[in-house]
Write an enzyme that holds these catalytic residues in place. Structure first.
Site, short mmCIF file in Angstrom:
data_model
loop_
_atom_site.label_atom_id
_atom_site.label_comp_id
_atom_site.label_asym_id
_atom_site.label_seq_id
_atom_site.Cartn_x
_atom_site.Cartn_y
_atom_site.Cartn_z
N GLN A 5 35.15 41.80 29.07
CA GLN A 5 36.10 40.75 29.43
C GLN A 5 36.09 39.62 28.41
OE1 GLN A 5 34.63 41.36 33.99
NE2 GLN A 5 35.69 39.45 33.66
N GLU B 26 41.06 34.22 41.82
CA GLU B 26 39.89 34.44 42.66
C GLU B 26 39.95 33.78 44.01
OE1 GLU B 26 37.42 32.44 40.02
OE2 GLU B 26 37.10 34.13 38.72
N ARG C 184 34.46 37.91 40.93
CA ARG C 184 35.75 37.31 41.26
C ARG C 184 35.60 35.86 41.74
NH1 ARG C 184 40.93 40.60 43.68
NH2 ARG C 184 42.42 39.12 42.90
N CYS C 185 34.85 35.10 40.99
CA CYS C 185 34.72 33.68 41.34
C CYS C 185 34.13 32.93 40.17
CB CYS C 185 33.84 33.49 42.56
SG CYS C 185 32.11 33.83 42.27
#
Ligand code: CDP
Length: 796
Positions: free
Chosen positions: A223, A741, A370-371
């Site tokens: 990523q 998110e 996801r945060c």
């Protein structure tokens, strides 16, 4: 007379443009790491430890070397001769690449085989003989700090026990005073279970070292390609300009593809040693057992309350289980990674947070699934605590939240832990949500149903999340400042290519970045191609995680477009034979202020940049922007769920869920809705079915999709989304805040609050996630809280 283009027609802001990348994905034409085959390529497999904690007495690789087709067997001892047995982590810790002295979690990398094909490599791994001496195992923070606990990281000279950090933030004295003045103190203890981002595509890399050019090219599932390039340059001591990281299509990341994994390092070293491309593709169990776990935090808090419902102060203590290596990516200044975003949406005069992180014999944990780092835990605790406090006060859930919200006119607002939130309309979002769920009517129905023995419940959760790290003053990773970049080239025919330092993994950047350029320049979105993920072509950036792309890279796209527009204005003045001051802009076109019919399009300016530029002007129409955000962006959301719980079985069904998300200006409403639905689906899974836990010997329970459940469309409930509240971000060039998110962060508490609400009157204050039917049934039947990690109570 205006001839401006219509944003919707050109695919600019407000248009729900279909995702351009989906055309190749749904045809099976995506180009993922495993799709890449290079001439002469070899294959690598990893031998993993079966034990969670053991001393390595010896490793015998002789039988593996004897298998035909094997080219190389790597062990920790061999890595050590090249100073590569250990690598630094993003949190200033160290992580074993291949184990030398001990194994510290089940699934840890012990050796690698490189062979002609993956089957030979796998067989050869099985032929390696490792003699282990088992050691006592630690699987939770309580065991980690117990007297006489074995020291997991005895490799580190300065490490006396298993505590990684002991840290505090906030106003202790002020918080103590608030508790002295309180009419009532509400308390809650929780465990946020260990979970896994579990992208459909596992991690992998293909390293290709070319001795003739000295260039190392690595195709990999990352990523953050530029961060990997810097890490390879620093750790392997290779020259940075001779390293090219290419992150092709990625099949989901969710934070799992941010860290540096041993497999990447070994494939690179193997390619350098063998001078052939080496491919490593992780299997699903390898991914689930060893890479980037999330959460695993014990939370303990109390709230000082005035009888009328005003919150006077909050105390929180967290115990985070980081596994054997502290390797999650987090800005260095926030040791538990933004946990102190808790209660940012509420006006609370005093708060104090203590946090302890410990090692355990589990795979490295704490990745930002996801945060933004620990925001999910912070928001979950906040909203579970809000529910418990309202119940203790005997107050209505919505009224209690509304009276404590930060008011619209109080922004920018300094939160109790020191953040500066930018903007929001919290009460309005709540009102929209309550209307959508028909709050008063549901409460009536709930009371009626209760008389007939039916258990209905309603759960509210709100969330605000700090999205878009930097700014560079406050945020860095290993000293590299957090900002992002965009590079825009407009060709002579008015078509364009934009590249950023972000990296999409399914979020749709190819669609949305083009829309931002369209909005700024009036070039149709279909005329713009977006490229990310190649460090030889994209400008330097910090990558995509923590929903930072729109706040930072998206802002850079807007800023570089404005640079292009500024040059195009000079070209327009030259073409129109007027001074630059007499030129006006409308979408897609410059015109003469005094004669609006006389104008030139952006495409005509582009042609002039290559064929008819004024004297002294540098040819071409291209530029780069680096964007250092002045602050984080703070989206807000309200999620409300109604459920029915079956008292006989503990099964609970969602009756309705409404989501009110305010992420500022929506660049692509269709993608924003997709992001919210995906996040709510993950939130539902965490609340309802997902856990990865460990037995007392440290065996990982959940390393396959039989045990670790991913929600499908079949069991996921429907969601009703509301977009009517829009508070533009005051410091983002187009007013956008992050969204990716939010629903995964704020959603879980809504589901749990709804089930606890259905059980009101039973004395049950808490059931820890996941709310499996047997746990809910146990709570109903025995009228008691159900806490800890299921199903093996290793934390007892
Ligand atoms: O960093 P990441 O891409 O994961 O998250 P994000 O910045 O929240 O963006 C997720 C997707 O939603 C991207 O395609 C964004 O451009 C889009 N988005 C949008 O259309 N409008 C917003 N206000 C925020 C995001």
């Amino acid at each position: 007379m205006s001839q401006a283009l219509d944003e919707i027609k050109i695919g600019g802001l407000g248009a729900s443009r279909k995702r351009v990348e989906d055309s190749r994905f749904i045809r099976g034409k995506g180009n993922y790491t495993d799709d890449i085959t290079l001439p002469g390529m070899l294959h690598m497999e990893i031998l993993r430890s079966p034990l969670a904690h053991a001393r390595i007495k010896s490793i015998d690789t002789s039988k593996a070397w004897d298998i035909p087709g094997v080219h190389l067997v790597l062990t920790g001892e061999m890595m050590a001769t090249r100073n590569l047995a250990w690598m630094p982590t993003l949190s200033y810790d160290t992580q074993a690449v291949l184990a030398t002295d001990k194994v510290r979690f089940q699934g840890q990398e012990v050796a690698c085989v490189i062979a002609d094909d993956p089957y030979i490599a796998k067989d050869a791994c099985e032929a390696i003989d490792v003699d282990y001496e088992p050691l006592p195992v630690i699987v939770n923070p309580r065991q980690a700090v117990a007297d006489g606990a074995p020291v997991i990281r005895d490799d580190k000279e300065s490490q006396a026990g298993n505590v990684i950090y002991d840290w505090e933030v906030g106003d202790k004295a002020g918080t103590d005073r608030a508790f002295e003045q309180a009419d009532l103190v509400s308390k809650l203890q929780l465990h946020y279970p260990r979970s896994h981002p579990s992208p459909i595509e596992c991690c992998g890399s293909i390293a290709d070292f070319n001795r003739a050019t000295s260039k190392l090219t690595v195709y990999m599932t990352t990523q953050a390609p530029h961060i990997i390039r810097a890490a390879v340059a620093l750790v392997a001591e290779l020259p940075e300009h001779m390293i090219r990281i290419i992150s092709p299509d990625i099949g989901g990341g969710f934070g799992n593809k941010v860290p540096v994994y041993p497999g990447y390092v070994c494939s690179i070293l193997a390619s350098i040693l063998l001078e052939r491309p080496v491919k490593w593709i992780e299997d699903k169990s390898g991914n689930l057992i060893s890479t980037g776990f999330a959460r695993d935090v014990y939370l303990d808090g109390e709230m000082a309350l005035r009888r009328d419902g005003k919150i006077l102060g909050v105390r929180i203590h967290t115990d985070a289980d980081h596994g054997a290596f502290f390797s999650d990516a987090q800005p260095s200044k926030f040791k538990i990674g933004l946990m102190h975003s808790a209660f940012a949406a509420y006006d609370i005069p005093a708060a104090h947070l203590t946090a302890r992180g410990t090692y355990s014999n589990k795979a490295p944990g704490g990745v930002a699934y996801r945060c933004s780092f620990r925001v999910t835990e912070a928001m979950f605790f906040q909203e579970r605590m809000m529910q418990a406090a309202a119940d203790d006060l005997g107050m209505d859930q919505a009224t209690f939240r509304r009276m404590n919200f930060v008011r619209d006119e109080d922004f920018p607002h300094r939160t109790p832990f020191g953040f500066l939130t930018d903007s929001g309309q919290y009460a309005k979002c709540l009102d929209v949500g309550l209307k959508a769920i028909d709050y008063e009517e549901f409460r009536r129905e709930q009371a009626e149903a209760r008389k007939r023995g039916r258990l209905l419940g309603l759960g509210i959760s709100t969330m605000t999340e700090p999205l878009g790290a930097g700014n560079s003053r406050e945020y860095d990773i290993l000293g590299i400042k957090m900002f992002d970049s965009a590079d825009l080239k407009v060709h002579m025919t008015g078509k364009a290519i934009v590249r950023t330092g972000a990296k999409t993994q399914g979020q749709g950047h190819e669609t949305t970045w083009a829309k931002i350029v369209s909005h700024e320049l009036g070039i149709p979105a279909d005329d713009i191609v977006v490229e990310e993920g190649d460090t030889d072509t994209a400008p330097f950036g910090m990558g995509t995680y923590a929903s930072r792309s729109t706040p930072v890279a998206g802002a850079a796209v807007a800023m570089v477009s404005r640079k292009i527009r500024a040059k195009a204005r000079k070209l327009a003045a030259h073409l129109l034979e007027v001074s630059e001051e007499d030129v006006e802009w409308e979408l897609g076109r410059f015109y003469v202020r005094s004669a609006p019919d006389r104008g030139v399009t952006i495409q005509e300016c582009a042609m002039a940049a290559y064929s008819n530029m004024p004297d002294g002007m540098e040819p071409g129409l291209e530029n780069t922007a680096y964007y250092d955000p002045p602050n984080l962006t703070w989206p807000f959301a309200v999620y409300i769920v109604t459920v029915e719980v079956d008292p006989e079985t503990g099964v609970w069904d969602v009756l309705k869920m409404v989501a009110v998300d305010d992420c500022g200006v929506r660049i692509n409403p269709m993608i924003v809705e997709g992001q919210i639905m995906g996040g709510l689906t993950e939130a539902y899974a965490m609340a309802n079915m997902q856990f990865i836990t460990f037995d007392a010997d440290g065996n990982c329970v959940g390393s396959n999709y039989m045990d670790y459940l991913l929600p499908s469309a079949w069991e996921t409930p429907g969601f009703e989304l509301h977009s009517e509240v829009v508070t533009p971000c005051p410091h983002h060039p187009i007013g956008a805040k992050g969204i990716g998110e939010c629903a995964a962060v704020g959603g879980p508490a809504a589901f749990v609050n709804a089930v606890i609400d259905a059980l009101s009157g039973t004395g049950v204050r808490n059931i820890d996630m996941p709310l499996l039917p047997d746990r809910v049934w146990e709570a109903i039947t025995y009228r008691r809280d159900v806490s800890g990690a299921p199903p093996v109570r290793s934390d007892d």
